[in-house]
Write an enzyme that holds these catalytic residues in place. Sequence first.
Site, PDB file in Angstrom:
ATOM      1  N   GLU A 311       3.854 -30.280 -27.791  1.00 40.81           N
ATOM      2  CA  GLU A 311       4.026 -28.965 -27.176  1.00 40.81           C
ATOM      3  C   GLU A 311       2.928 -27.981 -27.541  1.00 40.81           C
ATOM      4  OE1 GLU A 311       5.838 -28.818 -31.135  1.00 40.81           O
ATOM      5  OE2 GLU A 311       6.112 -30.160 -29.431  1.00 40.81           O
ATOM      6  N   ASP A 353     -36.226 -28.638 -15.856  1.00 39.35           N
ATOM      7  CA  ASP A 353     -37.604 -28.390 -15.443  1.00 39.35           C
ATOM      8  C   ASP A 353     -38.426 -28.228 -16.711  1.00 39.35           C
ATOM      9  OD1 ASP A 353     -39.863 -27.853 -14.036  1.00 39.35           O
ATOM     10  OD2 ASP A 353     -39.126 -26.039 -13.056  1.00 39.35           O
ATOM     11  N   ASP A 625     -33.172 -22.222 -13.957  1.00 39.90           N
ATOM     12  CA  ASP A 625     -33.141 -20.756 -13.925  1.00 39.90           C
ATOM     13  C   ASP A 625     -33.634 -20.170 -12.613  1.00 39.90           C
ATOM     14  OD1 ASP A 625     -35.812 -21.334 -14.066  1.00 39.90           O
ATOM     15  OD2 ASP A 625     -36.240 -20.068 -15.804  1.00 39.90           O
ATOM     16  N   ASP A 629     -32.850 -24.314  -8.327  1.00 39.24           N
ATOM     17  CA  ASP A 629     -32.045 -25.093  -9.276  1.00 39.24           C
ATOM     18  C   ASP A 629     -30.549 -25.035  -8.973  1.00 39.24           C
ATOM     19  OD1 ASP A 629     -34.140 -25.984 -11.022  1.00 39.24           O
ATOM     20  OD2 ASP A 629     -34.296 -23.939 -11.768  1.00 39.24           O
ATOM     21  N   ASN A 693       7.649 -42.240 -34.452  1.00 35.48           N
ATOM     22  CA  ASN A 693       8.965 -41.638 -34.696  1.00 35.48           C
ATOM     23  C   ASN A 693      10.005 -42.118 -33.683  1.00 35.48           C
ATOM     24  OD1 ASN A 693       8.292 -40.206 -36.944  1.00 35.48           O
ATOM     25  ND2 ASN A 693       7.941 -38.269 -35.878  1.00 35.48           N
TER      26      ASN A 693
END
Length: 896
Positions: A311, A353, A625, A629, A693
């Site tokens: 949870e 680049d 940039d 691109d 468990n």
Amino acid sequence: MLRKPSETTSNKDLALVKAIANEGRSETLARLHASSNGLSTRQAEKNRAEYGANTIASNKHNSKLRFLAEAFITPFTLVLLVLATLSLFTDYIFVPAGEKDLTTVAIMLIMVFISGITSFIQNVRSSNAVDSLLKMVSVTTDIIRDGKDQEIDTSEVVVGDVIRLAAGDMVPADMRLLSSKDLFCSSSSLNGESNPVEKIATKKPKIGADRDYLDYPNILYEGTTIVSGSGLGVVFATGERTMFGKLAHDISHHDVKNTAFDVGIKNVSKLLIIMTAIIAPLVFIINGLTKGDWVNALIFSIATAVGLTPEMLPVIVTTNLVKGSIEMSKKGTIVKKMNSIQNFGSADILCTDKTGTLTQDKVVLERHYDLNLHENSTILELGYLNSYYQTGMKNLIDKAIIEAAGDELDINEIQRDYNKIDEIPFDFSRRRMSVVVENSDREHGEHLLVTKGASEEMIAVSTKIEVDGQILPLTPERKQKVMAKVNDMNDDGLRVIMLAYKRNPAPVGEFSVKDESDLILCGFLAFLDPPKESAKDALARLKKDGITVKILTGDNEAVTRTVGLQVGLNVDTVYSGADLEGKKPEELAKMVEECNIFVKLSPEDKTNIINLLKQNGHTVGYMGDGINDAPAMKAADVSISVDTAVDIAKESADIILLHKDLNVLETGVRIGRKVFGNTMKYIKITLSSNFGNILSIMVASSFLPFLPMLPLQLLVLDLLYGTSCLSLPFDDMSNEFLSEPRSWSTKKLPKFMFYFGPTSSIFDILTFGLLFFVICPHLVGGSYQTLNPAQQAAFIALFHTGWFIESLWTQEMVIHALRDPRLPFIGQHAAPGVTLATFGAGVIGTLIPFSFLANKLGFGKMPVSFIWVVLAILVLYILLTTIVKHFYLKNEKFLI
């Protein structure tokens, strides 16, 4: 993709756009009570109050009310509320006045409160941290405010503002163009059209084309991108009042990259649903048949199902991501999209680049030669005219030309002698750009077209050359000589572009790409862009971290090879965009693997290479940039940009670097891997622990004459363990883990669970045996079957206490045992916070049966000496787990 008006676009909005598109600029300005000189700050504030801020409420899903609901509406809290309701009836409403007791109800409600508030606080803190980080990166716009140009955040734009637009800008709001010059806009974010279209301020929609509002030539919409040219526009709608503001918000949410981590979390959820659907009914049936109490069997099976659910997973994932983001921000890396951190850490290929990443991001004009390789001021003058008067995105080359001309020429005289007439913007297929100027003094108004571009493309459109003042035909032999000179300069590490011109090319107002023909080639501009001193070391570190760097550039082979050699890249194989054309898919898949340097690429080529690498099974990062691109950034698994990038690159990026340096990137990658590792720790350890468990519960339910643990005890156990796991995001990862990219996969989870879950079950069953046959009979005074009802109740309480303490400690110790392949506490150590949290939870859980809560939770008073039994079991458990890890890692490369 939107082509027609949607039902969510109101007729009122369409009517407004239609009216503005069909009226004159003065009418639009009058309608908006605006002026071509812009608004005053005071009027802008009034307009903001009237029309609202220029923001789309994209974070409404992160409101505190929603966080509160998500924190309290979980399987864990719902089961507690159901149990509290049942207890209210059985312990208070349906009992005599003297026996009414709300203690159990209060305990359950306190547990609900603790669980919910913990999740709520963590999510609010995480959301606030994310908002703070995103404020560090902003997209600005050039606005005329108070009669002067200002760069302000796009969120500050209001209706009536007049905005200047240039290449690389994102349109910040819905606008009506007041003026334009060769303005080309990409609307791919709205209509999926990849080709930019020209927008013209003086042109109105065609008659009968009213419904095609995306194509209105004088309207720009929020979220679109200026590819080239320039313009001036007035804002008529902002934020959610924009035509596509709400739609763009919806698209952005549906268009979020579905990372491997997102897919993995979904697969974990599916696995848990399947396990719960199988195990919970089995537990219910087994306990119902063996104990005969079907109501308690049902409640216990529900509590078991909750115990199987991690949870705390949403809280831990969010905490991990935010903690990683904050840590990365301190190292100069801002994470815009949190889920991208996982891909950032698992990336094994980085495409980038070379300019500014491997090189110094400062281009210097070294030579301005005529075709005889003599320095020539006329060549520099032509270069200056082209760079100064073009209105597209001025890149480093343009800036270098303008700077050199400022040092060597009288640029004031040049600007006085020449007036700009027109331009032909740059595009990545032509790899050229041209301006047309008029010589106002010496040549009686002669028009001159000046073109600069890549060498091959310039030679392709030239038919003559100028040598020593003579105009000569450009023969094949002369072409070869020109290219030989270019290649020589390239081999020296110089990037070369060529200049050409044409006199009186065409009538004013009719210039187009067709005019870039029959040009006179006249000279070279050679630039030096030296590698960064840190680039070679950074690339070596990235390689050591398992990341292959691939250069994707529009530059030519010779220059790129030279730079590649200087920074230590393998340059034996270099492919160009032309080499990739016409190849079969299997050939392309091989080519992108064997080559690390790709040259003369178009934006489409870059995108195709990234998609091919992803198809080959790689997690690919792309660093860019520029405008060109953006498509590749959208295709990559994780996109990286810099704070100085153009708007569209920053908007497309998942991660923003405050410094354009691969060393910063490498640090960020390692932080991303740490985030990934700590998330995987929780998922793997918790699933295996819970699985163990559940196996133990099923075995115990089959043989015990009573429930192995009360539902409330099981939930308290789950709460203590889950709370201690909140420390995992602050754990450390070994250098061995951080040195390799790890891809997310849930295929290994079942195997991990089946190895380590039964390991803990062995010691649970051992504990069952000791408690049922040795410890409890010794303390109560006989075996369970021989005892009276009161003694049997004491027996059951002691049994529950013993298994609760042992189970809690084994769950806490499994964190230390499985977090690292080495022996815990000797070969490896968890971070102090994790150690404190796990041991603290264990101590608290051990003390509960000795506290005032013991009776209310159904615990008995176990002797303190039982701790020695638990300690012995823990030592044996850690040793066996270490042995199982050894066998597991014989066939698996990684533990976590």
